[in-house]
Design a protein around this motif. Structure first.
Motif, PDB file in Angstrom:
ATOM      1  N   GLN A 104       5.832   0.219 -60.724  1.00  0.00           N
ATOM      2  CA  GLN A 104       5.700  -0.458 -62.020  1.00  0.00           C
ATOM      3  C   GLN A 104       5.747  -1.971 -61.844  1.00  0.00           C
ATOM      4  OE1 GLN A 104       8.487   0.975 -64.904  1.00  0.00           O
ATOM      5  NE2 GLN A 104       7.799  -0.386 -66.514  1.00  0.00           N
ATOM      6  N   GLU A 105       6.651  -2.458 -60.975  1.00  0.00           N
ATOM      7  CA  GLU A 105       6.673  -3.876 -60.630  1.00  0.00           C
ATOM      8  C   GLU A 105       5.773  -4.063 -59.416  1.00  0.00           C
ATOM      9  OE1 GLU A 105       9.700  -2.310 -61.285  1.00  0.00           O
ATOM     10  OE2 GLU A 105       9.779  -3.201 -63.289  1.00  0.00           O
ATOM     11  N   LEU A 106       4.653  -4.718 -59.608  1.00  0.00           N
ATOM     12  CA  LEU A 106       3.639  -4.814 -58.564  1.00  0.00           C
ATOM     13  C   LEU A 106       4.191  -5.506 -57.325  1.00  0.00           C
ATOM     14  CD1 LEU A 106       0.531  -5.708 -60.736  1.00  0.00           C
ATOM     15  CD2 LEU A 106       1.349  -3.466 -60.026  1.00  0.00           C
ATOM     16  N   ALA A 107       3.671  -5.080 -56.150  1.00  0.00           N
ATOM     17  CA  ALA A 107       4.201  -5.562 -54.872  1.00  0.00           C
ATOM     18  C   ALA A 107       3.197  -6.461 -54.160  1.00  0.00           C
ATOM     19  CB  ALA A 107       4.566  -4.371 -53.991  1.00  0.00           C
ATOM     20  N   LEU A 108       2.487  -7.292 -54.909  1.00  0.00           N
ATOM     21  CA  LEU A 108       1.524  -8.210 -54.315  1.00  0.00           C
ATOM     22  C   LEU A 108       2.208  -9.524 -53.969  1.00  0.00           C
ATOM     23  CD1 LEU A 108      -1.430  -7.680 -56.814  1.00  0.00           C
ATOM     24  CD2 LEU A 108      -1.193  -6.670 -54.546  1.00  0.00           C
ATOM     25  N   LYS A 126      -5.751  -7.141 -63.782  1.00  0.00           N
ATOM     26  CA  LYS A 126      -6.549  -7.325 -62.573  1.00  0.00           C
ATOM     27  C   LYS A 126      -5.686  -7.173 -61.323  1.00  0.00           C
ATOM     28  CE  LYS A 126     -10.144 -10.166 -64.700  1.00  0.00           C
ATOM     29  NZ  LYS A 126     -10.849 -11.471 -64.726  1.00  0.00           N
ATOM     30  N   GLN A 127      -4.426  -7.592 -61.395  1.00  0.00           N
ATOM     31  CA  GLN A 127      -3.531  -7.393 -60.254  1.00  0.00           C
ATOM     32  C   GLN A 127      -3.331  -5.902 -59.989  1.00  0.00           C
ATOM     33  OE1 GLN A 127       0.124  -9.641 -60.189  1.00  0.00           O
ATOM     34  NE2 GLN A 127      -0.820 -11.447 -61.086  1.00  0.00           N
ATOM     35  N   GLN A 128      -3.284  -5.123 -61.068  1.00  0.00           N
ATOM     36  CA  GLN A 128      -3.158  -3.674 -60.916  1.00  0.00           C
ATOM     37  C   GLN A 128      -4.347  -3.112 -60.146  1.00  0.00           C
ATOM     38  OE1 GLN A 128      -0.609  -1.304 -61.152  1.00  0.00           O
ATOM     39  NE2 GLN A 128      -0.488  -1.381 -63.376  1.00  0.00           N
ATOM     40  N   LEU A 129      -5.528  -3.638 -60.430  1.00  0.00           N
ATOM     41  CA  LEU A 129      -6.733  -3.185 -59.729  1.00  0.00           C
ATOM     42  C   LEU A 129      -6.699  -3.588 -58.260  1.00  0.00           C
ATOM     43  CD1 LEU A 129      -9.486  -3.968 -62.400  1.00  0.00           C
ATOM     44  CD2 LEU A 129      -8.355  -1.786 -61.934  1.00  0.00           C
TER      45      LEU A 129
END
Length: 507
Positions: free
Chosen positions: A89-93, A148-151
């Protein structure tokens, strides 16, 4: 060969004082979209962490079989090598790296000790096209919106030749349009033979794309349904999630708003980095005593920025305009002054801005009210314990004790801790930003009851929400924002989802 890509048998996972998973069994068919539903604290995220190797073999009891073989993962890298990827859920980018660097981060290959960057830029375009992202691969990730970060996260999973994709609340931070695109992408990946295991509290989305739904409650697997064959409904899922029938998602209340308690006039907020850009442009609104006022609009409309700037100038390089409380201009230029003026704020980002995760529940509840519970500058520890225990009971925070570290709590219970901290400060005006984001149906109903209880006491609530049914079910009035401007206002009796979207996008 087995028709199941993932099989879980009698899985039990225990943390100190908490049995997170209790004899859970689950089967996921190859090529299907399997959704996992349950209240916060039901064990969904823990189960995903066991499957993906976050919790290594030996730290749990039971068996996990992937592609017919029992797993022996000691880290996430082990599961990734076998085509299993998890998107949290918390993006790891990494926000400071480019899109293509994030896609291949951790599995780049070298030739004679050198990385061939041009090859990775070229290869990244293939994966970006697969997820429908048209950005330049060299774009720094921090410049992208959450959708977009999710993508990019999914593109990274595809670059690792993923066969089983685990998604934890993938649409919780997205607006309706972005959510629709992501759900269509998951359906497209299904056509390509990729299996998806998705955690979601948005039951309408679950029923839209899932083939199979498994419900967890209190760490146990309660039921598994075929969406089509069992004619699955939201009501059936909710009943299994909470162990009872929820007849009213939005508790009823009688509304008799009083005089204006807060008025904001000609409020303009400038971007924190690009000082000439107006993020909020000449916004004016008012709030009445005993009222729930909602702010709606698409992502990037300026709702959160407006509220954060009012609460202690927490956003923006500079602000212009005037804030009035009970008809008198007030200085809210710092958070301390905002609190002293009677304003409380619950952030949309509870983990980064709302809580100190490494501290216990007690400390998180009391840390905005230390003067209130101190004598001669020394904290009255007994009073602190009593106040924390009071809110633990009143808000039904599920924790072994108030001395539990906050990061060990589920999302819904963390949100109740944030609300407890604001309640202890006892403001007259509550600003709650996305109060139910990432929270299950049962916990949502409890939080709605808390908000209704506040206005019944004569307090006033401003609620920022991306969920239009939530605004329609709770609010007395709704302001609609887009592109930094307040585009219009609707009374409860006149408001519909269609009218809100029309005001936001057409007016």
């Amino acid at each position: 060969m087995s028709e199941y890509i993932l099989e879980i048998e009698n899985l039990t996972k225990v943390f100190p004082g908490v049995k997170a998973l209790d004899n859970v069994s689950l089967k996921v068919k190859k090529g299907e979209i399997h959704s996992l539903c349950g209240e916060n604290g039901a064990g969904k995220s823990t189960l995903m962490s066991v499957i993906s190797g976050v919790y290594p073999k030996g730290s749990y009891e039971g068996k996990v079989f992937y592609k017919g073989t029992e797993t022996n993962y000691h880290s996430v890298k082990d599961s990734e090598k076998e085509g299993l990827a998890i998107i949290h859920q918390e993006l790891a980018l990494s926000p400071y790296l480019s899109i293509y660097e994030n896609i291949f981060l951790g599995h780049m290959k070298t030739r004679l000790g050198f990385i061939r960057w041009d090859d990775y830029i070229r290869d990244s375009k293939k994966y970006l096209a697969q997820v429908g992202l048209k950005e330049n691969p060299a774009t720094v990730v921090s410049k992208l919106g959450v959708g977009k970060q999710q993508l990019v996260e999914i593109a990274r999973a595809l670059s690792k030749k993923v066969e089983l994709l685990i998604l934890d609340e993938p649409t919780s931070s997205l607006n309706d349009d972005e959510s629709e695109k992501l759900l269509n992408l998951i359906l497209e990946l299904k056509k390509q033979g990729i299996t998806s295991l998705m955690i979601s509290h948005k039951l309408n989305e679950v029923l839209k794309i899932a083939d199979t739904v498994t419900v967890l409650r209190d760490g146990k697997s309660i039921s598994t349904y075929s969406v089509k064959d069992d004619n699955l409904t939201e009501g059936m899922i909710i009943k299994d999630m909470v162990g009872r029938v929820l007849t009213h998602r939005f508790p009823e209340r009688e509304t008799v708003p009083g005089d204006t308690v807060l008025e904001v006039k000609n409020w303009t907020v400038y971007h924190p980095d690009y000082h000439g850009i107006k993020v909020v442009n000449d916004a004016s609104f008012y709030l009445r005593k005993g009222e729930i006022l909602a702010f709606c609009g698409p992502m990037g409309a300026g709702r959160t920025e407006l509220m954060m700037s009012i609460y202690g100038r927490s956003y923006g390089s500079s602000c212009e305009g005037t804030v009035y409380i009970n008809g008198k201009p007030v200085d809210t230029s710092t958070t301390q002054r905002a609190i002293q003026s009677g304003i409380g704020y619950v952030s949309e980002d509870r983990k980064s801005l709302g809580l100190i995760l490494i501290q216990d529940v007690k400390t998180n509840i009391s840390n905005s009210s230390l003067r209130k519970i101190s004598r001669l500058g020394v904290v009255d520890t007994q009073r602190e314990i009593e106040e924390a225990e009071k809110y633990r009971q009143e808000l039904s925070i599920k924790t072994p004790s108030i001395h539990q570290i906050t990061r060990n709590l589920s999302g819904g219970n963390q949100q109740k801790v944030v609300l407890s901290r604001t309640l202890l400060a006892n403001p007259e005006i509550f600003i709650v930003d996305e109060p139910t984001r990432g929270i299950d149906v049962g916990s949502k109903t409890e939080i709605y009851g808390i908000l209704n209880g506040l206005v019944k006491q004569g307090k006033s609530v401003i609620m920022v929400t991306s969920e239009l049914p939530e605004a329609l079910g709770l609010a007395d009035r709704i302001y609609v924002m887009n592109e930094g401007r307040i585009k219009g206002m609707l009374m409860k009796e006149d408001a519909t989802q269609e009218k809100i979207m029309h005001i936001a996008l057409v007016n």
